[in-house]
Design a protein around this motif. Sequence first.
Motif, PDB file in Angstrom:
ATOM      1  N   LYS A 195      12.795   6.888  -0.200  1.00 22.44           N
ATOM      2  CA  LYS A 195      13.199   5.489  -0.217  1.00 22.44           C
ATOM      3  C   LYS A 195      12.538   4.767   0.950  1.00 22.44           C
ATOM      4  CE  LYS A 195      17.244   2.449  -0.354  1.00 22.44           C
ATOM      5  NZ  LYS A 195      18.722   2.382  -0.310  1.00 22.44           N
ATOM      6  N   PHE A 196      11.763   3.724   0.642  1.00 21.93           N
ATOM      7  CA  PHE A 196      10.984   3.008   1.658  1.00 21.93           C
ATOM      8  C   PHE A 196      11.518   1.581   1.766  1.00 21.93           C
ATOM      9  CE2 PHE A 196       6.719   0.919   2.770  1.00 21.93           C
ATOM     10  CZ  PHE A 196       6.927   1.119   4.131  1.00 21.93           C
ATOM     11  N   ARG A 197      11.962   1.195   2.979  1.00 18.48           N
ATOM     12  CA  ARG A 197      12.576  -0.123   3.194  1.00 18.48           C
ATOM     13  C   ARG A 197      11.772  -0.871   4.262  1.00 18.48           C
ATOM     14  NH1 ARG A 197      17.024  -1.659   6.675  1.00 18.48           N
ATOM     15  NH2 ARG A 197      18.040  -3.566   5.932  1.00 18.48           N
ATOM     16  N   ASP A 226      12.623   7.518  10.336  1.00 26.74           N
ATOM     17  CA  ASP A 226      12.633   8.349   9.138  1.00 26.74           C
ATOM     18  C   ASP A 226      13.654   9.466   9.291  1.00 26.74           C
ATOM     19  OD1 ASP A 226      11.372  10.997  10.029  1.00 26.74           O
ATOM     20  OD2 ASP A 226       9.819   9.590  10.649  1.00 26.74           O
ATOM     21  N   SER A 227      14.047  10.041   8.156  1.00 24.65           N
ATOM     22  CA  SER A 227      14.983  11.158   8.138  1.00 24.65           C
ATOM     23  C   SER A 227      14.241  12.453   7.865  1.00 24.65           C
ATOM     24  CB  SER A 227      16.054  10.919   7.066  1.00 24.65           C
ATOM     25  OG  SER A 227      15.433  10.804   5.784  1.00 24.65           O
ATOM     26  N   GLY A 228      13.017  12.534   8.360  1.00 27.52           N
ATOM     27  CA  GLY A 228      12.172  13.678   8.073  1.00 27.52           C
ATOM     28  C   GLY A 228      12.485  14.887   8.926  1.00 27.52           C
ATOM     29  N   ALA A 229      11.503  15.808   8.981  1.00 26.53           N
ATOM     30  CA  ALA A 229      11.723  17.089   9.637  1.00 26.53           C
ATOM     31  C   ALA A 229      11.759  16.967  11.141  1.00 26.53           C
ATOM     32  CB  ALA A 229      10.614  18.079   9.225  1.00 26.53           C
ATOM     33  N   GLY A 269      14.661  11.499   1.116  1.00 29.41           N
ATOM     34  CA  GLY A 269      14.816  10.949   2.459  1.00 29.41           C
ATOM     35  C   GLY A 269      14.586   9.449   2.497  1.00 29.41           C
ATOM     36  N   ILE A 270      14.694   8.889   3.701  1.00 30.39           N
ATOM     37  CA  ILE A 270      14.603   7.434   3.892  1.00 30.39           C
ATOM     38  C   ILE A 270      13.602   7.149   5.002  1.00 30.39           C
ATOM     39  CG2 ILE A 270      15.862   5.332   4.547  1.00 30.39           C
ATOM     40  CD1 ILE A 270      18.405   6.650   3.522  1.00 30.39           C
ATOM     41  N   VAL A 271      12.785   6.101   4.800  1.00 29.66           N
ATOM     42  CA  VAL A 271      11.876   5.590   5.834  1.00 29.66           C
ATOM     43  C   VAL A 271      12.114   4.093   5.950  1.00 29.66           C
ATOM     44  CG1 VAL A 271       9.484   5.167   6.504  1.00 29.66           C
ATOM     45  CG2 VAL A 271      10.116   7.343   5.461  1.00 29.66           C
ATOM     46  N   ASN A 272      12.506   3.629   7.130  1.00 30.47           N
ATOM     47  CA  ASN A 272      12.746   2.210   7.406  1.00 30.47           C
ATOM     48  C   ASN A 272      11.644   1.679   8.320  1.00 30.47           C
ATOM     49  OD1 ASN A 272      15.102   2.026   5.902  1.00 30.47           O
ATOM     50  ND2 ASN A 272      16.382   2.685   7.626  1.00 30.47           N
ATOM     51  N   LEU A 288       0.812  -1.212   0.000  1.00 32.55           N
ATOM     52  CA  LEU A 288       0.000   0.000   0.000  1.00 32.55           C
ATOM     53  C   LEU A 288       0.850   1.271   0.000  1.00 32.55           C
ATOM     54  CD1 LEU A 288      -2.794   1.335   0.213  1.00 32.55           C
ATOM     55  CD2 LEU A 288      -2.622   1.110   2.702  1.00 32.55           C
ATOM     56  N   TYR A 289       1.914   1.287   0.785  1.00 35.53           N
ATOM     57  CA  TYR A 289       2.634   2.544   1.000  1.00 35.53           C
ATOM     58  C   TYR A 289       3.893   2.701   0.150  1.00 35.53           C
ATOM     59  CZ  TYR A 289      -0.501   3.331   4.879  1.00 35.53           C
ATOM     60  OH  TYR A 289      -1.628   3.540   5.643  1.00 35.53           O
ATOM     61  N   ARG A 290       4.389   1.637  -0.488  1.00 43.13           N
ATOM     62  CA  ARG A 290       5.579   1.788  -1.335  1.00 43.13           C
ATOM     63  C   ARG A 290       5.307   2.710  -2.521  1.00 43.13           C
ATOM     64  NH1 ARG A 290      10.301  -0.277  -1.414  1.00 43.13           N
ATOM     65  NH2 ARG A 290       9.771  -1.786   0.211  1.00 43.13           N
ATOM     66  N   PRO A 291       4.179   2.556  -3.246  1.00 43.54           N
ATOM     67  CA  PRO A 291       3.927   3.508  -4.353  1.00 43.54           C
ATOM     68  C   PRO A 291       3.825   4.957  -3.856  1.00 43.54           C
ATOM     69  CG  PRO A 291       2.523   1.567  -4.543  1.00 43.54           C
ATOM     70  CD  PRO A 291       3.165   1.490  -3.195  1.00 43.54           C
ATOM     71  N   ARG A 292       3.248   5.155  -2.691  1.00 43.02           N
ATOM     72  CA  ARG A 292       3.136   6.513  -2.165  1.00 43.02           C
ATOM     73  C   ARG A 292       4.517   7.099  -1.889  1.00 43.02           C
ATOM     74  NH1 ARG A 292      -1.068   7.072   2.594  1.00 43.02           N
ATOM     75  NH2 ARG A 292      -2.246   6.079   0.910  1.00 43.02           N
ATOM     76  N   ALA A 293       5.421   6.263  -1.309  1.00 47.43           N
ATOM     77  CA  ALA A 293       6.770   6.752  -1.023  1.00 47.43           C
ATOM     78  C   ALA A 293       7.532   7.040  -2.317  1.00 47.43           C
ATOM     79  CB  ALA A 293       7.510   5.722  -0.176  1.00 47.43           C
TER      80      ALA A 293
END
Length: 730
Positions: A599-601, A657-660, A637-640, A588-593
Motif C-alpha cells: 500500500k503506497f500513500r 515503511d513497514s519493511g524488514a 506492508g505500507i509505504v508512506n 511512477l512508483y504506485r504501479p510498482r507498489a
Amino acid sequence: MRLVTGLLMPPTPPDLLPPVIIALCVFLVLAGHVTLESGLVRAKHSVNAAAKLLVLAGITILIVWTAGYGIMNAGGPIVGRGPFMPADGGADLVFAVAIACAAATLLSGPLAERTTLRAYAALVAVFGLAVLPFVMHWAWADGDTAGWLKATGFVDLAGGGVIHVAGATAALVASSVVGPRTGRFNGTRRSLVVQSQSFPFAALGVMLLWLGWFGIAIGQALSAGLAVAPVVINLILAGAAAITATFLANQVRPSRITVVHIIHATIAGVVAASAAAHLLHPMGAVALGVAGAGAALAGARALETAEIDDALGIASAHLFPGAIGVLAVAFCQPGNLLAVLALQAAGLLAIVAWAAAVMGAAAYGLRFVMRLRVGAEEERIGLNVTEHAMTTDVAMLVSQLGALNLNAGAFAYLEADSDGELGQIAREYNRAVDIFQAQIKGVKEKLTLAEAAAEQANDLNARLAGEVQEREERLDAATREVAFLTDQVARALIAVETLKGVRSGLVRLIGRTFRQPIERLHLMARRAASSRHQDDIDALIEAAREESARLARRLADVLDYAQASAIESPPTGDQAPMEKLIGEVNLLYRPRAESKGVKFRVVWTPEISSMSANAVALRKIMGELVNHAIATTPRGGIVNFSAKRGPGGELVLDVVDSGAGVSPGELAQALDPLSEGSGTGEAELGLALVKKLIDLHGGALTIRSKPGAGTQVRATIRAEHLGRPLAAAG
C-alpha cells in the motif's frame, strides 16, 4: 688561476658559520614549495612540478652569482655596482641566492598545469635577473649610497613587499599573458581551483615554507642588529592566528571555506607579518595574521572575477597579505602615521609597477619566440606525458580505454602495472574479456554445427537457417551491449582520474562491482561449453546480455556517485514545481507498489505549491528513497511518502515503511560504499547518492531503522536551494 686561488682561500671564520647556516635554512622554502605544489596539483602534472623546481634552482643560482648579486649590492640608488661572479661572496652571497630561489618559487603556482617547461625557465630567468635584484637593491641595499627606497625610510624587514608582493605580482602578470587552464572559466561557470592528490603533502609543504621564512626573517634581523626572538614569535603568532580564524570560518561556512583555504591562510598570516615583524606587539601580530587571512580569501575571489587563473590558489596569499603587511608598518609608528603610510604606499606601488611592467613586457615578448603554453589536448593528457614522457597507471588505463572507444565493437586487453593500485581493475577487465570471447567463440562453433546439420536435413533447412540468423542477431546485440559496458568502464575510470580525493574508494567499489557478475559468467560459460543443446546456447546468450546490462547499470550508479562527489555546490538550473515532481513520483512508483502488494500513500501540504527545486536532484532523491522503501517492504506492508515546509522554510521529505529494516552496520555501509568495511558484494549506491545530493543542498538525512520493525527516513533541503515556481513568481 682565479678558480684555483678561490679553492685555496683561508677557511671561513667560526663567527660567519651561523649566518651561512641561516641562509641555507632558507632553501627549505624550495623543499616546501615543491611539496606543496606536488600535493595540490593533479597527479598528471606532478612530475612537471618537481622538474620546474629543479630547473628554477639551477637557473636562479647561476643568474644571481653572475649578475643578480652585483645588482642587489650597494653602489647606487637604482642599481648596485658589483661584485659580479664573485670568487667568495661570503654569507651575504649564500643568503642572496637562497632568497632569490625562494622568491622565484612564487612563479610556479600561477603558471602550473599548462605552461611549457622551456617558457617557465625563461620567465624564471627574467624574474631572477630583471625583477627581484632591483627591488632588493632599492629596499635593502645599505652603505654610503643606499637604495632609493631604503634612503627614503621605506621599511620591509623580511620581504613582505620585496619578496612576496614582487613575486606574486610578476607571477600573476605572467599567468594572465599565458592564459587560464582549458575550461577554467566558462561564462558564469567556475571549475574547481584545486583537485588535490595529497592534502597531507600540501600541509607538510606549508610547514617547510614557514620554517624557511623564519630563516629569512632571522637573517634580516641579524644584519640589522635586531633581537631575533620577538621577530620569530610574531611570525609564529601571525600564522597561528590566520589558521585559527580560517578554521572557525570553516566551521561556520564549510561549503565556502575549505581545508585548502586553511592552507592558504597559513601562508597569508606569516606573509602579512613579514614586513613589520620587528615592530609589532604580539597582539598586533595576531590581528595582522587574521587580516592577512581575510585579504587572501577576498583576493582569491577578486582574481577569479578577473579570470586570472592561479592553479594552486596561493598567489593571492602572497600578494594581498604582503601589501597589507607593508602598509601596517605605518600603524606601528602612530606618532607619524600619515607620513609613514604615504611612504610605504609609494614604495609598494613602485615594487608592483616594476614587477608588473618587466614581467609583462618579457612574457609578451616571449610569445613571439617560443610557445608559452601547451595545447588543449596536451593539457588534458597531462604535462607528465607531454613535457617529460612520463605517465601514471591511471593515465595509461584512461588512454587505452579511449583507444577502445574508437573501435567499440572490438575487444582488447588493458595493460597496467600488476603491483599498481589500478592493476586489479585491469586484471578483472581482462578476465571479463576472456569470458566474453570464450562465450562468443563457443556460440559461433555451435552455430556452425547447426548450419552443418541444416545442410544434411533439407526438410529442416529453412527453419534452422532462420534460427541461425536470429541467434546471430542476438549474439551481435549482446556484443554491442558488452561494447557499451566497455564505454561505461571508461567513463567510470575517467571519473576516478578526476576525483583524486575518493579515487582509492572508487577503485575498490568498481572491483566489487565486477567480481560477482564475472564469476557467474564464468560458471555459465563452463556449463555451456560442456553442452550441445540449443537451449543451453540460448541461455548463454541471454545470460551474457543480462550480466552486461547489470554491470552497465552498476557502473552508471558509480558514475553518478563520482559526478556528485566532483561538485561543491548544487546545480541551479532546470527548476521544476515541487507539486509536479511529487506527482511524477506518485505516477511512477504506485504501479510498482501495487504489483508487489504494498500500500503506497502520498501526501503533501498546501505550502509545497509555492516551492520549486532542481528537477534532476529532487527526482533522484525522492525516487531512490521511495524505490528503496517499496523494495524492502513485503507484500501487505505500507509505504508512506509525505512532503511539507519546515519552520525555517526548508523542504521536509518523510518516507516511512513497514519493511524488514536494516541494522546500524548495514546502514553505515549503505551510506559510505567507499569505506574499507563496505563488504565484498555488489555495490548498492542509492542511499549513498541520496546523501551526497542532500549534503550538496546543505540539508540533512536522518534514518531510523530496526530489523523487523521498518524504517523512517527524513530528508531536508535548505530554503536557499529552493525557488518559487515561475507562475507563482510572476
